[in-house]
Design a protein around this motif. Structure first.
Motif, mmCIF file in Angstrom:
data_model
loop_
_atom_site.group_PDB
_atom_site.id
_atom_site.type_symbol
_atom_site.label_atom_id
_atom_site.label_comp_id
_atom_site.label_asym_id
_atom_site.label_seq_id
_atom_site.Cartn_x
_atom_site.Cartn_y
_atom_site.Cartn_z
ATOM 1 N N LEU A 58 0.832 -1.208 0.000
ATOM 2 C CA LEU A 58 0.000 0.000 0.000
ATOM 3 C C LEU A 58 0.864 1.253 0.000
ATOM 4 O O LEU A 58 0.574 2.221 -0.702
ATOM 5 N N VAL A 59 1.941 1.232 0.768
ATOM 6 C CA VAL A 59 2.887 2.352 0.761
ATOM 7 C C VAL A 59 3.503 2.488 -0.624
ATOM 8 O O VAL A 59 3.614 3.585 -1.174
ATOM 9 N N GLU A 60 3.885 1.365 -1.212
ATOM 10 C CA GLU A 60 4.488 1.394 -2.552
ATOM 11 C C GLU A 60 3.478 1.851 -3.599
ATOM 12 O O GLU A 60 3.828 2.571 -4.535
ATOM 13 N N ASN A 61 2.225 1.469 -3.445
ATOM 14 C CA ASN A 61 1.170 1.927 -4.352
ATOM 15 C C ASN A 61 1.055 3.454 -4.331
ATOM 16 O O ASN A 61 0.946 4.104 -5.373
ATOM 17 N N ILE A 90 7.300 9.253 5.544
ATOM 18 C CA ILE A 90 5.894 8.847 5.615
ATOM 19 C C ILE A 90 5.401 9.222 7.004
ATOM 20 O O ILE A 90 6.031 8.867 8.000
ATOM 21 N N LYS A 91 4.293 9.948 7.061
ATOM 22 C CA LYS A 91 3.695 10.324 8.341
ATOM 23 C C LYS A 91 2.210 9.991 8.310
ATOM 24 O O LYS A 91 1.591 10.006 7.260
ATOM 25 N N ILE A 132 -9.700 3.302 2.774
ATOM 26 C CA ILE A 132 -9.023 2.221 3.478
ATOM 27 C C ILE A 132 -7.614 2.583 3.948
ATOM 28 O O ILE A 132 -7.090 1.941 4.852
ATOM 29 N N VAL A 133 -6.992 3.593 3.328
ATOM 30 C CA VAL A 133 -5.643 4.006 3.732
ATOM 31 C C VAL A 133 -5.527 5.513 3.569
ATOM 32 O O VAL A 133 -6.013 6.075 2.577
ATOM 33 N N THR A 134 -4.867 6.153 4.537
ATOM 34 C CA THR A 134 -4.489 7.562 4.406
ATOM 35 C C THR A 134 -3.031 7.688 4.834
ATOM 36 O O THR A 134 -2.541 6.901 5.649
ATOM 37 N N ALA A 135 -2.355 8.678 4.283
ATOM 38 C CA ALA A 135 -0.957 8.927 4.651
ATOM 39 C C ALA A 135 -0.516 10.269 4.109
ATOM 40 O O ALA A 135 -1.083 10.780 3.134
#
Length: 148
Positions: A58-61, A90-91, A132-135
């Motif tokens: 997910l981070v790589e996406n 990344i935070k 589903i993901v935030t960053a």
């Protein structure tokens, strides 16, 4: 370029990554502030574990959506080569729920700030309308051309 035309671009022409490490299928939107990509989670993905996509993917996406944005700018706007970039920071990464085999991710990166070769983005990953993901991610771009 329209969103439909963007989807027809071979994403490999925008990314320094190569299979099997490609974590986006296509760009679906580009403007000065917002870039979006789509990614179908398949069984042959390197990051699949018991039908669940590992959070590293997910981070790589998110990072590859940023890379495709810069690749698009270099290739189609600046008429230059695709350059290598790196995750600088990344935070506030929040994985709200696991991503399952067969789901289709829509990833949006919103540019918050660009200074020299650093870009700060707010990222959102959705399955359909479900967040589903935030960053927050900082990407550092180099002058090094990606290998073809």
């Amino acid at each position: 370029m329209s969103d439909k035309e963007l989807e027809k671009i071979d994403v490999l022409t925008l990314l320094p990554q190569r299979p099997p490490f490609v974590m986006i299928d296509c760009l679906t939107h580009f403007d000065e502030v917002l870039t979006a990509s789509r990614f179908s989670v398949r069984a042959d993905n390197l990051f699949m574990e018991d039908g669940i996509l590992n959070s590293c993917a997910l981070v790589e996406n998110i990072a590859q959506t940023c890379a495709a944005r810069m690749g698009y700018i270099n290739e189609y706007i600046l008429k230059d080569k695709v350059k290598l970039g790196f995750i600088g920071d990344i935070k506030h990464l929040q994985v709200i729920r696991p991503v399952r085999l067969g789901e289709v991710l829509t990833t949006e990166v919103e540019v918050v700030q660009e200074v020299l070769q650093m870009t700060l983005v707010k990222a959102r990953v959705k399955v359909g309308e479900e967040l589903i993901v935030t960053a927050d991610m900082k990407i550092a771009l180099t002058d090094i051309e990606a290998q073809e």
